[in-house]
Design an enzyme around this catalytic site. Structure first.
Site, mmCIF file in Angstrom:
data_model
loop_
_atom_site.group_PDB
_atom_site.id
_atom_site.type_symbol
_atom_site.label_atom_id
_atom_site.label_comp_id
_atom_site.label_asym_id
_atom_site.label_seq_id
_atom_site.Cartn_x
_atom_site.Cartn_y
_atom_site.Cartn_z
ATOM 1 N N GLY B 491 -34.480 -55.771 -11.191
ATOM 2 C CA GLY B 491 -34.783 -56.191 -12.287
ATOM 3 C C GLY B 491 -33.848 -55.258 -13.447
ATOM 4 O O GLY B 491 -34.192 -55.257 -14.616
ATOM 5 N N SER B 492 -32.713 -54.289 -12.833
ATOM 6 C CA SER B 492 -32.126 -53.625 -13.950
ATOM 7 C C SER B 492 -31.402 -54.244 -14.803
ATOM 8 O O SER B 492 -31.023 -53.679 -15.751
ATOM 9 C CB SER B 492 -31.315 -52.718 -12.925
ATOM 10 O OG SER B 492 -30.421 -53.409 -12.240
ATOM 11 N N LYS B 716 -37.421 -41.954 -17.046
ATOM 12 C CA LYS B 716 -37.615 -41.043 -15.655
ATOM 13 C C LYS B 716 -37.538 -41.860 -14.627
ATOM 14 O O LYS B 716 -37.677 -43.107 -14.797
ATOM 15 C CB LYS B 716 -38.798 -40.430 -15.602
ATOM 16 C CG LYS B 716 -39.119 -39.460 -16.582
ATOM 17 C CD LYS B 716 -40.317 -38.604 -16.392
ATOM 18 C CE LYS B 716 -40.662 -37.329 -17.357
ATOM 19 N NZ LYS B 716 -42.075 -36.809 -17.455
ATOM 20 N N GLU B 720 -38.813 -44.617 -6.484
ATOM 21 C CA GLU B 720 -39.129 -44.062 -5.114
ATOM 22 C C GLU B 720 -40.401 -43.398 -5.052
ATOM 23 O O GLU B 720 -41.043 -43.319 -4.068
ATOM 24 C CB GLU B 720 -37.862 -42.998 -4.800
ATOM 25 C CG GLU B 720 -36.416 -43.490 -4.420
ATOM 26 C CD GLU B 720 -35.456 -42.516 -4.555
ATOM 27 O OE1 GLU B 720 -35.303 -42.016 -5.502
ATOM 28 O OE2 GLU B 720 -34.909 -42.227 -3.514
#
Lengths: 162, 760, 81
Positions: B491-492, B716, B720
């Site tokens: 979704g970037s 941020k 991960e």
């Protein structure tokens, strides 16, 4: 090795294609008909990325021989939308962010639509067990289940006679 | 002109950030139109196939390809001998580096095979059926060697060696004999031995986890076309087209500018698509045939020859005062890295205790080679395995001292300003806020039934920044195009469009995003390390700011005023003084006149993004254990995470939920099983059991937003860390449900049942 | 002089196990050159395998000026997924 000529109705269109006797329906859809929306994630019927509807029955197209499609009706992800109008399941997947990489999405949408065609008011549990044959590694399934439940609610609204 | 205001104080009122619009690539992905790795077709394309070793360890005496070459329809056969001589050269791969000799030999074995599934030859033919037939005609004469698949086997004094040129790094003095231990790495401070001796309570244990696969649903696939003039194209799905370019060029010894890599849509990666397996092989087949060649892995190949994440053993001793202050930790872990060095030892050691402020510690990690596929990164590589024993010991300590497990973690949690083992002071991190949010969540106080247990675990991951490039162009009608080189894995495109729309103060729908090939934009590091929204996002924002400056200059020139006399507001330039005061020009009006002033309006920004901050998460898991079967059900799961600022909350929550599901799989079901001949015995989704929809409950998410001051919008990395806490959270939940501390993952029904039975 | 702390495995591999080195350098490029003179081969490895923290902050821009009495940590660069 001579090829077989197969005639089938694919997404409403009469289609003919050539295939080897050992070719799967998934191979034929992808390589002969150029319908690459159905994906091969495993080739063994475990991931559901190749899910299509064959004569009204949800199947893994990697487990069906292409030759078995002779004279039958096949519906794939490419046939889920009505022209440019998305099916409510497709729209809800977008609105709910129910996909990340999107590779499993065609299989999930075909399977979810098949569920709602059978059962317009599934419980969360029924959605989860119906979709247990479709693997998604990105989402943890939460948003997928919500999208399907939302689509079901919307479709039930549409079905209410005016 | 007003620069975007300082967004660091606290979360400001954003217009677009924090909304949940439909992703730009959405329709293509719900209608089957999106083209992934295995979907691409080139004109005249041949089908490739790869012959893989059935033996986990063997010397290749000879390979006879004559019969295969004679098969009608076969256009080329290659072996390791066709690969150029590979120097042991380090090449940048993502944030880290790979030894190019090892990466190349992993693509195609030469002289020795190091795992069952190692490629030994490849064929290009007019059809897949013929290519597969040809593989059966290749004769490989193997001298079968003894193999090692466990840490004890690999480190035994008389162990068969995978490599005779690998000497354990990090030992003083340097060893004189080669070893299967590629690396020993120690990190620590203070006097942990004395701290343990003086501790009120010491908790210790030996923990283990199995190797697991990243499990992306899309198998690796590519098409390569290498022309006689030396120029080549590769179409592939990966986490970084530039990564494919640099590794392929280094392995084949060709110039970077001669390879153009076009990124196809990627069907999941999770770290597993941060290296090359097929591309150099397809390139050599293409050069030999003069035609484009496609290579695709089967699911079995994916399990046998790509991924996995290392399993390993972890010994830990943790000492604390009576009030729960952790005074000292000594930990030693050994990760089973597979066929080549470079497992997750460094990040594993650096992450293990990074979420606590502990005065005395020593963490020692070993990278141990074995005859399994070379491990690849998997979402916060190394951290899940090393944080699992830490979170288990803290849970045990909480029970022993009668302290609430969240309070115990709060007592020891790392806070902004705390100096860590690496000598770095923590920035604006949010572990404490996550723990407080978890404690306040209704899940944490909900009643539990019989045979049920609640586990809590925390975790951290360092994240990354690094080099990225973005182009922002204003079209003649004022619509905006954003171009980057970072594959969109979750979704970037949407997050880039949101940040551009926010900066330009225009509607999200006016921004369209393209991910382009390596010849069409400046370098970007791969999509990994939770870096894309942070680093590439910074490049997009800066490019938007440059575009705004240009638009203001153009408008000022049209009005005959200084640019300082203009203001950017709501996607238009306003005149602040002179005759035209109060006038405005939209992006479309200015862009339409671009040909009459300084030309097209666009900006390309390349940067090296600094100031990334680590991510922290706290997970709560309720399990129910069936005492008759040992089967574990996950009843309820909550993920709390400091996300900085959630640019598109759906995709942030999606990362949290997906990472949690992967971690639950690691904790309960997943793991490599080897047969008596050293081959992966479960190389398919039926026997390698990833969580399915009916295995999981809804996964609740709490996004704690503590902005990163080093990013204009406080971003941020989020991708991960969600896989880090689940191993501990699930393990603690099961341990509390049955009243027995569980040390070995996965917690399969037979293991849980055996533990219950042993107590009875 | 910058106070340089090389961590494992670089301490053992290039600097005879030294825990602290005093090095005069105007930026990290110069520091890498100086460290390469002390431990030959370090420079070649630095570009690929090494990460630097200067006064407690990760620094990937080697051209940034190095404060005269900077504390520099030298540690392995790690990969994400």
């Amino acid at each position: 090795m001579s090829k077989l000529l197969i005639s089938a109705t694919v997404n409403g269109d009469a289609q003919q294609f050539l295939c080897d006797s050992g070719a799967t329906l998934l191979d034929a859809l992808r390589d002969e008909l150029g319908l690459t929306g159905s994906k091969e994630g495993c080739g063994s019927g475990d991931c559901g990325a190749c899910t299509v509807v064959l004569d009204g029955q949800m199947v893994c197209s990697c487990l069906v021989l292409a030759a078995e499609a002779e004279g039958r009706t096949v519906n794939t992800i490419e046939g889920v939308a009505e022209g440019s109008e998305l099916h409510p399941v497709q729209r809800k997947f977008l609105e709910k962010g129910a996909l990340q990489c999107g590779f499993c999405t065609p299989g999930f949408i075909v399977a979810s639509k098949a569920l709602l065609d059978h059962n317009p008011d599934p419980s969360e549990s029924e959605v989860r067990y119906w979709l247990a044959g479709n693997l998604c590694r990105c989402t943890g399934y939460d948003k997928i289940v919500r999208a399907v439940l939302d689509a079901a609610a919307e479709l039930r609204q549409e079905r209410v006679p005016a | 002109m007003n620069a975007p205001q300082d967004k660091t104080a606290f979360r400001p009122a954003y217009r677009v950030i924090g909304t949940r619009p439909v992703r730009p690539d959405g329709v293509d992905k719900v209608t089957g139109k999106a083209i992934y790795g295995p979907d691409f077709v080139a004109s005249g394309m041949l089908q490739g196939a790869i012959l893989r070793s059935p033996h986990p360890h063997a010397r290749i005496r000879s390979i006879n390809t004559k019969k295969a070459e004679a098969l009608p329809g076969v256009k080329a056969v290659i072996t390791g001998a066709d690969f150029p001589g590979l120097a042991a050269l380090e090449v940048a791969v993502g944030e880290s580096s790979g030894n190019i000799k090892h990466v190349g030999r992993n693509c195609m074995a030469h002289e020795k095979v190091l795992y069952a599934g190692h490629a030994v030859a490849a064929v290009a033919a007019t059809s897949s059926v013929i290519a597969e037939e040809a593989l059966a005609l290749i004769e490989v004469d193997y001298e079968v060697l003894p193999y090692v698949l466990t840490i004890d086997e690999a480190l035994a004094a008389d162990a068969p060696l995978l490599h005779d040129d690998i000497f354990t790094q990090g030992l003083d003095p340097k060893p004189t004999k080669p070893s299967n231990a590629a690396l020993r790495f120690t990190i620590g401070r203070g006097d942990p031995d004395a701290a343990l001796k003086g501790a009120h309570t010491v908790i210790s244990g030996t923990y283990s986890a199995l190797p697991v696969h990243q499990g992306y649903i899309e198998p690796h696939a590519c098409v390569a076309s290498w022309n006689a003039d030396g120029q080549a194209q590769i179409w592939a799905s990966s986490q970084g087209a530039f990564m494919i370019r640099s590794l392929t060029a280094a392995i084949l010894g060709i110039a970077l500018a001669d390879i153009r890599v076009t990124p196809l849509e990627i069907g999941g990666g999770f770290g597993g698509k941060t290296t090359v397996y097929l591309e150099p092989v397809a390139m050599l087949l293409s050069r030999k045939t003069g035609r484009p060649v496609r290579l695709t892995m089967s699911r079995g190949d994916v399990f046998r020859a790509s991924g996995p994440a290392p399993g390993g053993t972890m010994d830990i001793q943790l000492g604390a005062d009576a009030d729960g202050t952790i005074t000292g930790v000594v930990m030693e872990f050994k990760l089973l890295g597979g066929a080549y060095p470079g497992s997750d030892t460094h990040p594993g050691a650096m992450s293990a205790l990074a979420h606590y402020n502990i005065a005395n510690s020593r963490v020692t990690g070993w990278d141990v080679l074995c005859n399994m596929a070379s491990t690849a990164a998997y979402r916060a590589p190394g951290a899940p395995q090393t944080i699992f024993p830490v979170e288990s010991c803290i849970d045990e300590l909480a029970m022993k001292l009668g302290i609430d497990p969240i309070d115990l973690r709060l007592k020891n949690a790392v806070k902004p300003g705390d100096v860590g083992v690496m000598g770095m002071a923590a920035g604006e991190i949010g572990y404490v806020e996550c723990l407080e949010a978890a404690k306040a969540h209704p899940h944490y106080s909900a009643p539990l039934g019989p045979n049920q247990g609640r586990g809590v675990a925390g975790g951290t991951w360092g994240n990354y920044g690094g080099p990225s490039t973005a182009v922002v162009s204003v079209s003649e009608d004022g619509s905006v195009l954003v171009t980057t080189g970072n594959p969109d894995i979750g979704g970037s495109r949407a997050s880039m469009a949101i940040m551009a729309a926010e900066t330009l103060q225009i509607p999200y729908e006016k921004v369209r995003v393209t991910i382009t090939d390596t010849s069409s934009i400046g370098y970007s590091m791969l999509t990994g390390g939770s870096r894309t929204t942070f680093a590439t996002g910074k490049a997009v924002i800066e490019a938007c700011e440059q575009v705004i400056a240009t638009l203001c200059q153009r408008a000022a020139a049209m009005w005959g005023v200084d640019a300082e006399q203009t203001e950017w507001r709501d996607g238009a330039v306003y005149c602040l003084s002179g005759d035209k005061q109060g006038s405005s020009l939209t992006m479309g009006q200015i862009a339409a006149k671009a040909g009459f002033s300084g030309g097209p309006i666009s900006a390309e920004v390349s940067l090296n993004a600094q100031g990334f901050l680590p991510a922290f998460g706290v997970h709560i898991c309720d399990t129910e254990v069936d005492p008759e079967t040992g089967n574990v059900s996950v009843l309820r799961y909550t993920v709390v995470q400091d996300v900085g600022t959630a640019i598109h909350p759906d995709y942030v929550e999606g990362q949290m939920q997906g990472g949690a599901a992967q971690g639950i799989g690691w904790a309960l079901n997943e793991g490599y099983v080897f047969d008596k001949d050293g081959r992966v015995d479960n190389p398919g989704f039926l026997d390698y059991r990833m969580p399915v929809c009916s295995d999981l409950p809804m996964i609740d998410t709490v996004m704690v937003e503590k902005p990163n001051p080093a990013h204009p919008y406080g971003v941020k990395g989020v991708g991960e860390v969600p896989i880090v806490p689940p191993l501990g959270a699930v393990g603690n939940a099961v341990s509390r449900a049955i009243g027995i501390r569980m040390h070995d993952l996965p917690l399969t029904p037979d293991r849980v049942y055996a533990a219950i039975k042993a107590r009875a | 002089m910058a106070r340089v702390q090389p961590m494992s495995p670089f301490a053992e591999q290039f600097f005879g196990g030294a825990q602290l080195l005093d090095v005069a350098a105007g930026n990290l490029f110069a520091l890498v050159d100086a460290l390469d003179a002390i431990g030959p081969g370090f420079g070649e490895n630095a570009g690929m395998r090494v990460a630097f923290a200067v006064d407690g902050t990760m620094q990937t821009d080697w051209s940034a000026p190095l404060p005269a009495d900077a504390d520099v940590m030298v540690f392995p660069r790690v990969a994400g997924g």
